[in-house]
Design a protein around this motif. Structure first.
Motif, mmCIF file in Angstrom:
data_model
loop_
_atom_site.group_PDB
_atom_site.id
_atom_site.type_symbol
_atom_site.label_atom_id
_atom_site.label_comp_id
_atom_site.label_asym_id
_atom_site.label_seq_id
_atom_site.Cartn_x
_atom_site.Cartn_y
_atom_site.Cartn_z
ATOM 1 N N ALA A 115 58.700 -10.890 34.360
ATOM 2 C CA ALA A 115 58.298 -9.749 34.719
ATOM 3 C C ALA A 115 58.476 -8.740 33.850
ATOM 4 N N ILE A 116 57.350 -8.112 33.394
ATOM 5 C CA ILE A 116 57.323 -6.944 32.594
ATOM 6 C C ILE A 116 56.736 -5.769 33.615
ATOM 7 N N VAL A 117 58.041 -5.083 33.780
ATOM 8 C CA VAL A 117 57.560 -3.850 34.849
ATOM 9 C C VAL A 117 58.302 -2.668 34.220
ATOM 10 N N ASN A 118 57.594 -1.556 33.975
ATOM 11 C CA ASN A 118 58.476 -0.203 33.895
ATOM 12 C C ASN A 118 57.583 0.931 34.884
ATOM 13 N N LEU A 119 58.357 1.826 35.157
ATOM 14 C CA LEU A 119 58.088 2.697 36.311
ATOM 15 C C LEU A 119 57.406 3.797 36.097
ATOM 16 N N TYR A 120 56.930 4.558 37.178
ATOM 17 C CA TYR A 120 55.809 5.724 36.946
ATOM 18 C C TYR A 120 56.628 6.591 36.289
ATOM 19 N N PRO A 121 56.078 7.546 35.411
ATOM 20 C CA PRO A 121 56.574 8.607 34.668
ATOM 21 C C PRO A 121 57.278 9.687 35.313
ATOM 22 N N PHE A 122 58.199 9.412 36.450
ATOM 23 C CA PHE A 122 58.726 10.579 37.140
ATOM 24 C C PHE A 122 59.181 11.820 36.240
ATOM 25 N N ALA A 123 60.068 11.468 35.219
ATOM 26 C CA ALA A 123 60.960 12.471 34.662
ATOM 27 C C ALA A 123 59.922 13.299 33.720
ATOM 28 N N GLN A 124 58.946 12.649 33.217
ATOM 29 C CA GLN A 124 57.850 13.541 32.367
ATOM 30 C C GLN A 124 57.209 14.303 33.264
ATOM 31 N N THR A 125 56.840 13.942 34.503
ATOM 32 C CA THR A 125 55.955 14.749 35.243
ATOM 33 C C THR A 125 56.686 15.834 35.649
ATOM 34 N N VAL A 126 58.034 15.781 35.990
ATOM 35 C CA VAL A 126 59.012 16.959 36.350
ATOM 36 C C VAL A 126 58.784 17.843 35.140
ATOM 37 N N ALA A 127 59.045 17.351 33.908
ATOM 38 C CA ALA A 127 59.394 18.105 32.684
ATOM 39 C C ALA A 127 58.246 18.944 32.416
ATOM 40 N N ALA A 128 56.926 18.286 32.760
ATOM 41 C CA ALA A 128 55.765 19.196 32.359
ATOM 42 C C ALA A 128 55.455 20.184 33.389
ATOM 43 N N GLY A 129 56.301 20.357 34.447
ATOM 44 C CA GLY A 129 56.172 21.573 35.457
ATOM 45 C C GLY A 129 55.210 21.058 36.386
ATOM 46 N N ALA A 130 54.868 20.019 36.661
ATOM 47 C CA ALA A 130 53.852 19.486 37.746
ATOM 48 C C ALA A 130 54.083 20.214 39.050
ATOM 49 N N PRO A 131 53.454 20.463 40.016
ATOM 50 C CA PRO A 131 53.626 20.853 41.394
ATOM 51 C C PRO A 131 54.372 19.595 42.247
ATOM 52 N N ALA A 132 54.988 20.062 43.004
ATOM 53 C CA ALA A 132 55.717 19.175 43.879
ATOM 54 C C ALA A 132 55.014 17.781 44.641
ATOM 55 N N GLY A 133 53.672 18.273 44.938
ATOM 56 C CA GLY A 133 52.749 17.354 45.355
ATOM 57 C C GLY A 133 52.655 15.957 44.205
ATOM 58 N N GLU A 134 52.416 16.490 43.147
ATOM 59 C CA GLU A 134 52.033 15.549 42.155
ATOM 60 C C GLU A 134 53.503 14.663 41.787
ATOM 61 N N VAL A 135 54.427 15.429 41.696
ATOM 62 C CA VAL A 135 55.706 14.855 41.396
ATOM 63 C C VAL A 135 56.093 13.660 42.671
ATOM 64 N N ILE A 136 55.762 13.841 43.732
ATOM 65 C CA ILE A 136 56.035 13.072 44.685
ATOM 66 C C ILE A 136 55.068 11.798 44.545
ATOM 67 N N GLU A 137 54.061 12.008 43.877
ATOM 68 C CA GLU A 137 53.333 10.767 43.692
ATOM 69 C C GLU A 137 53.627 9.775 42.566
ATOM 70 N N GLN A 138 54.635 10.515 41.702
ATOM 71 C CA GLN A 138 55.244 9.711 40.729
ATOM 72 C C GLN A 138 56.391 9.130 41.189
ATOM 73 N N ILE A 139 56.940 9.163 42.504
ATOM 74 C CA ILE A 139 58.016 8.261 42.855
ATOM 75 C C ILE A 139 57.725 6.891 43.211
ATOM 76 N N ASP A 140 57.971 6.097 42.278
ATOM 77 C CA ASP A 140 57.647 4.734 42.413
ATOM 78 C C ASP A 140 58.265 3.613 43.338
ATOM 79 N N ILE A 141 57.602 3.043 44.375
ATOM 80 C CA ILE A 141 58.093 2.154 45.473
ATOM 81 C C ILE A 141 58.374 0.942 45.188
#
Length: 534
Positions: A115-141
């Motif tokens: 399996a080759i898997v890495n996760l959504y860029p959550f930390a990068q999205t937060v660091a970019a100052g994205a609004p909460a809605g966009e940040v939520i979508e970067q929470i990988d399940i």
């Protein structure tokens, strides 16, 4: 509730596992095509999702899309793709057990060996100052679920969460498969990956709900074991922060390996030298300055000027010291340093000729700071049973920064000083911050001439500073990191002939101290802030 219990005698030994089927789902596409081609060339079936599959197909790499495996299309704007028994059964089946192998056959599920898997860029999205809605979508399940499933089943499946691991997978393809030791190591890295990801999400949610300060998390990675700690019987190691850009990330260009004490002193030296905007050098011994100076105004070689002036403060103590410069080390400075036994020299860079001279000193540790060097904005100190946290004491711009000039100081005795004396007072006040409390620093013309540090009373620190300065105390300025509780410490400085004093003020006996300065006709300024350094 506990997991299933299986009779250990039912397990079949399995070390090398050939890679026949791989699951690829990555946000970081670095190296993806090269790996995909290597897998395809080795006859591995690639099952992939979304943009990963699209990129591979566009490059001509054969791919089976996940929807074809699950029988269900990606849905809910991509929120549901891999959460299906056909995926997780293939990841979790323990093929050391005949029963698991039989169940896969009955269910029509094929196993994965990679399996080759890495996760959504959550930390990068937060660091970019994205609004909460966009940040939520970067929470990988689905991603963490696949990573954890494969890692749990490392007896059968290799899990890779970073492009850094692609090389060893290509090697495994050539050697017939992955080994158990390799899969176990990859699994450990995978669990660390998902744990760090979940911490990032938890920390962001804590901030969103006003609970950011309730839990302190500090994560660092082992960089190098050290020979020993402060003393030879103590074990030690260097750990680094992922976002760190300080002495821990400095590049060693020459010399013996760094020790625990070398790192402590080098950090103190850099901290002192980088308090100044002008070319500056600090020489440190046992975490205390034995000399700090800025370049003389008319110096042809400013950093060499700063070094020789810092060295002249206390040449005896400078022997075996640690030196930091806040500018590129020139040939002139290098030749001066080469004449004195020095443990460490750290700077933002070195001229080629300077480096050639310094490298002749085989034991001199030469460190180059990261190009984007920055000091930490918060400081930790361990105490028994806990940790203390504070914002760093610095002269940088910011809410918690100290006064960067003398504009807010209050003259409490004598006449206003001339520009040269004010500049010396500002220098002394900055330099004093790098001295362990109780701290007294005497300075003249932008260079320390006497330092008294680490004493249990301020009078002793005054005596030390005056004794080290000798005749140079006459006409110097003095800085004290905290108020004088009595006039006795100030009297030592006045009797030595200092021409001006700067201190925080705030003692219940300030009037007594001010009167002593007035009687001597010496200007004294109150800053209204102190610089304890324990």
């Amino acid at each position: 509730m506990s997991g299933p219990r299986i009779d250990p005698s039912l397990y079949r030994e399995r070390d090398v596992v050939p890679i026949r089927r791989a699951l690829l789902s990555v946000s970081d596409k670095t190296g993806l095509l090269e790996l995909g081609r290597a897998l395809a060339d080795a006859g591995v079936e690639i099952v992939s999702t979304g943009s990963t599959a699209a990129q591979l197909l566009e490059a001509g790499v054969p791919v089976t899309e996940v929807a074809a495996v699950t029988g269900f299309p990606e849905s809910l704007d991509g929120r549901v793709k891999t959460l299906h028994p056909s995926v997780h059964g293939g990841l979790l089946a323990d093929l050391r057990l005949e029963d698991h192998e039989r169940q896969l056959d009955d269910l029509g599920i094929r196993p994965f060996e990679l399996a080759i898997v890495n996760l959504y860029p959550f930390a990068q999205t937060v660091a970019a100052g994205a609004p909460a809605g966009e940040v939520i979508e970067q929470i990988d399940i689905g991603g963490p679920a696949m990573v954890r499933a494969a890692a749990k089943n490392h007896a059968n499946v290799a899990i890779v969460v970073s492009p850094d691991g692609y090389g060893e997978i290509r090697d495994a393809l050539a050697s017939g498969g992955t080994t158990l030791e390799q899969r176990r190591r990859l699994a450990a890295a995978a669990f660390a990956h998902t744990a760090a990801y979940d911490r990032q999400v938890a920390d962001w949610m804590a901030g969103e709900t006003g609970q950011a300060d309730r839990v302190l998390r500090v994560e660092a990675t082992l960089s190098a074991p050290l020979r020993y700690g402060e003393n030879s019987h103590q074990r030690a190691a260097l750990y680094t922060f992922a976002e760190g850009r300080g002495i821990a990330q400095a590049e060693q260009l020459s010399g013996k390996e760094m020790s625990y004490n070398n790192y402590v002193d080098a950090d103190a030296a850099v901290r002192a030298a980088y308090d100044f905007e002008r070319p500056a050098v600090a020489i440190i011994k046992h975490a205390n300055p034995c000399g700090i100076a800025v370049a003389s105004a008319k110096a042809v070689d400013p950093i060499a000027s700063a070094h020789i002036r810092a060295h002249e403060c206390d040449p005896v103590s400078a022997f075996g010291g640690v030196i930091a410069a806040n500018r590129t080390v020139t040939l002139g400075m290098a030749e001066q340093v080469a004449d004195v036994f020095t443990e460490v020299l750290v700077a933002p860079d070195f001229e080629d000729d300077a480096l050639a001279v310094l490298r002749r000193k085989k034991n001199l540790r030469i460190l180059r700071l990261p190009a984007d060097y920055r000091r930490e904005i918060r400081e930790f100190r361990q105490i028994s049973g806990g940790v203390l946290l504070q914002t760093a004491d610095s002269f940088d711009q910011g809410v918690n920064s100290a006064q960067s000039d003398s504009s807010a100081w209050r003259l409490v005795s004598g006449e206003e000083v001339d520009a040269a004396t004010r500049a010396d007072l500002e220098f002394a006040w900055r330099a004093c911050r790098a001295v362990k409390s109780n701290a007294i620093l005497l300075a003249d013309a932008g260079a320390s001439v006497g330092v008294g540090m680490g004493q249990v009373n301020r009078v002793d620190s005054c005596h030390l500073a005056v004794n080290r300065a000798g005749a140079r105390a006459q006409g110097a300025v003095a800085a004290s990191d905290a108020f004088f509780p009595f006039a006795d410490g100030l009297d030592v400085l006045l009797q030595a002939g200092v021409r001006a004093v700067v201190q925080p003020g705030g003692s219940v006996r300030d009037d007594e101290v001010i009167e002593a300065a007035r009687r001597a006709g010496v200007p004294m300024y109150f800053t209204g802030e102190r610089h304890f350094y324990h």
